[in-house]
Motif scaffolding. Sequence first.
Motif, PDB file in Angstrom:
ATOM      1  N   UNK A 137       0.782  -1.239   0.000  1.00 42.54           N
ATOM      2  CA  UNK A 137       0.000   0.000   0.000  1.00 42.54           C
ATOM      3  C   UNK A 137       0.813   1.288   0.000  1.00 42.54           C
ATOM      4  N   UNK A 138       2.009   1.306   0.630  1.00 42.60           N
ATOM      5  CA  UNK A 138       2.777   2.551   0.644  1.00 42.60           C
ATOM      6  C   UNK A 138       3.063   3.037  -0.765  1.00 42.60           C
ATOM      7  N   UNK A 139       3.220   2.121  -1.698  1.00 49.40           N
ATOM      8  CA  UNK A 139       3.554   2.495  -3.071  1.00 49.40           C
ATOM      9  C   UNK A 139       2.313   2.948  -3.839  1.00 49.40           C
ATOM     10  N   UNK A 140       1.175   2.276  -3.625  1.00 54.74           N
ATOM     11  CA  UNK A 140      -0.001   2.774  -4.347  1.00 54.74           C
ATOM     12  C   UNK A 140      -0.647   3.965  -3.643  1.00 54.74           C
ATOM     13  N   UNK A 141      -0.365   4.165  -2.364  1.00 55.38           N
ATOM     14  CA  UNK A 141      -0.778   5.406  -1.706  1.00 55.38           C
ATOM     15  C   UNK A 141      -0.036   6.592  -2.324  1.00 55.38           C
ATOM     16  N   UNK A 142       1.276   6.420  -2.547  1.00 55.45           N
ATOM     17  CA  UNK A 142       2.083   7.470  -3.183  1.00 55.45           C
ATOM     18  C   UNK A 142       1.623   7.732  -4.618  1.00 55.45           C
ATOM     19  N   UNK A 143       1.157   6.665  -5.289  1.00 54.05           N
ATOM     20  CA  UNK A 143       0.658   6.840  -6.659  1.00 54.05           C
ATOM     21  C   UNK A 143      -0.683   7.578  -6.674  1.00 54.05           C
ATOM     22  N   UNK A 144      -1.483   7.330  -5.636  1.00 59.22           N
ATOM     23  CA  UNK A 144      -2.804   7.968  -5.557  1.00 59.22           C
ATOM     24  C   UNK A 144      -2.700   9.440  -5.193  1.00 59.22           C
ATOM     25  N   UNK A 145      -1.754   9.775  -4.335  1.00 58.32           N
ATOM     26  CA  UNK A 145      -1.620  11.148  -3.844  1.00 58.32           C
ATOM     27  C   UNK A 145      -0.175  11.619  -4.009  1.00 58.32           C
ATOM     28  N   UNK A 146       0.027  12.528  -4.907  1.00 64.14           N
ATOM     29  CA  UNK A 146       1.368  13.055  -5.140  1.00 64.14           C
ATOM     30  C   UNK A 146       1.713  14.098  -4.073  1.00 64.14           C
ATOM     31  N   UNK A 147       2.998  14.337  -3.919  1.00 66.15           N
ATOM     32  CA  UNK A 147       3.438  15.409  -3.039  1.00 66.15           C
ATOM     33  C   UNK A 147       3.469  15.029  -1.571  1.00 66.15           C
ATOM     34  N   UNK A 148       3.421  16.046  -0.711  1.00 67.61           N
ATOM     35  CA  UNK A 148       3.588  15.860   0.735  1.00 67.61           C
ATOM     36  C   UNK A 148       2.503  14.990   1.344  1.00 67.61           C
ATOM     37  N   UNK A 149       1.250  15.195   0.930  1.00 70.41           N
ATOM     38  CA  UNK A 149       0.153  14.420   1.506  1.00 70.41           C
ATOM     39  C   UNK A 149       0.356  12.926   1.292  1.00 70.41           C
ATOM     40  N   UNK A 150       0.753  12.544   0.085  1.00 72.04           N
ATOM     41  CA  UNK A 150       0.987  11.135  -0.208  1.00 72.04           C
ATOM     42  C   UNK A 150       2.116  10.555   0.617  1.00 72.04           C
ATOM     43  N   UNK A 151       3.212  11.327   0.763  1.00 76.40           N
ATOM     44  CA  UNK A 151       4.356  10.850   1.564  1.00 76.40           C
ATOM     45  C   UNK A 151       3.966  10.671   3.025  1.00 76.40           C
ATOM     46  N   UNK A 152       3.224  11.623   3.561  1.00 76.81           N
ATOM     47  CA  UNK A 152       2.808  11.546   4.968  1.00 76.81           C
ATOM     48  C   UNK A 152       1.854  10.381   5.183  1.00 76.81           C
ATOM     49  N   UNK A 153       0.856  10.243   4.291  1.00 79.72           N
ATOM     50  CA  UNK A 153      -0.132   9.164   4.436  1.00 79.72           C
ATOM     51  C   UNK A 153       0.545   7.799   4.330  1.00 79.72           C
ATOM     52  N   UNK A 154       1.493   7.654   3.404  1.00 78.89           N
ATOM     53  CA  UNK A 154       2.217   6.386   3.249  1.00 78.89           C
ATOM     54  C   UNK A 154       3.060   6.091   4.485  1.00 78.89           C
ATOM     55  N   UNK A 155       3.712   7.116   5.033  1.00 77.93           N
ATOM     56  CA  UNK A 155       4.530   6.923   6.234  1.00 77.93           C
ATOM     57  C   UNK A 155       3.674   6.525   7.428  1.00 77.93           C
TER      58      UNK A 155
END
Length: 470
Positions: A137-155
Amino acid sequence: METLNNIVLTIQDYLSNYILIVALVGGGIWFSIRTGFIQVRGFTEGLRRTFGGLFSKKGEAGKDGMSSFQALATAIAAQVGTGNIAGAATAIAIGGPGAVFWMWVAAFLGMATIYCEAIMAQKYKKVGSDGIITGGPVYYIRAAFKGTFGRVLAAIFAVLLIFALGFMGNAVQSNSIASSFHTAFGIPQWITGVVVAVIALFIFTGGMKRIAKVTELMVPLMAALYIVGSLIIIIYNWRNIPLAFEQIIVGAFAPDAIAGGAIGATVSKAITKGVARGLFSNEAGMGSTPHAHAVAKVDHPVEQGFVAMTGVFIDTFIVLTMTALVIVTTQALPKSYEIVEGGYSAAALSQFAYSTLYGKGGEIFIAICMFFFASSTIIGWYFFGEANIKYLFGPKAVPVYSVLVCVCVVLGSLAQVDLVWNMADCFNSMMVVPNIIALFALSGMIKKTHDDYFKNFLPKHPELQRKKKK
């Protein structure tokens, strides 16, 4: 500590009874519609790919991933755990036999959700800095949301999974093994914990190849053992089988009409406990099993989606249902309330049900099954946590993570600490939120990948269509 525990329980109660029911059931309905109810249309294809992989040459796991069957075995190793024994018993004890019906509903919808998870995990898998295929999921979360929000949500997802499964969750699994062995054989719990930790460390240090080899051998054996042992009891009580299904179906909508309704079951309890336990048993929507499906070597992402659905079917409709039918056909729940004031709960209720035929052997049977179920879950959950450790800290952090998991396994065997147990459940619940948000955001990509398989990939591979017809 007591105050913190109460806070965790309050959060978990709100999550499991409201947010997760809506998110996971809603997600299951939405993805079922988006894929044209793939859990029905693709069911036979999933069975063909799964059991074809069981009896054909499986291949070896390596840096380029696992075979499709090995990936499924690793996923099922994580899915089939103490929840199939203790979780089913807890749901029935609180929600009555009707909770089983809602477990089935949750699994049916979850098959569509996990199909989509597997597709996205395959679509966005990566080659790590160590040259090994990884995904989740960390990888498709980053694909779904670009930028800071995606990085934070994946982390956030990665941290929640590492603690929920890798550390606290594996402590819970270890305690289940140690306590059941202590009940059945009188072995001190710390000894069992040390033995399990040593075995686990040996498997962990072998990497993906050893994990795949162990799970592909262990999962079919443990499933067969449990199913045969359960069927013997169900067949012995064959006269109660029609009554059991009546109690399950009627109890789903009118618990008071079922004998033994004095346990206090209501429709609300039957639904919430049945759906919650069903979802957490098969892990559909939690974002855990996509780590295994991501590394499967397939020609198209949808191919692993078919296999992922079969994992949910095996976990809930077969293994978990065995536990439920044993408890209901033996009338263990009403009997336990007659024999012991307050009745049995969790694994103890399952042990009581199996002991109605096997006597002391029932405790031994559950202890052996608990060892296989929980040990395989420790392996699967370690693997999922490892993928997120690599994402956050890189491959060099994996040896430290392996040792910490083994420490948690030993500590978890010593005593049940309610706060740790409840935090594990709470973190499990919180994992669902970023995973489901990302899946909804990727709904268009899921549909596109799904359609591409049927419209473009299959027509170019007529040999696959011939296999489907056979």
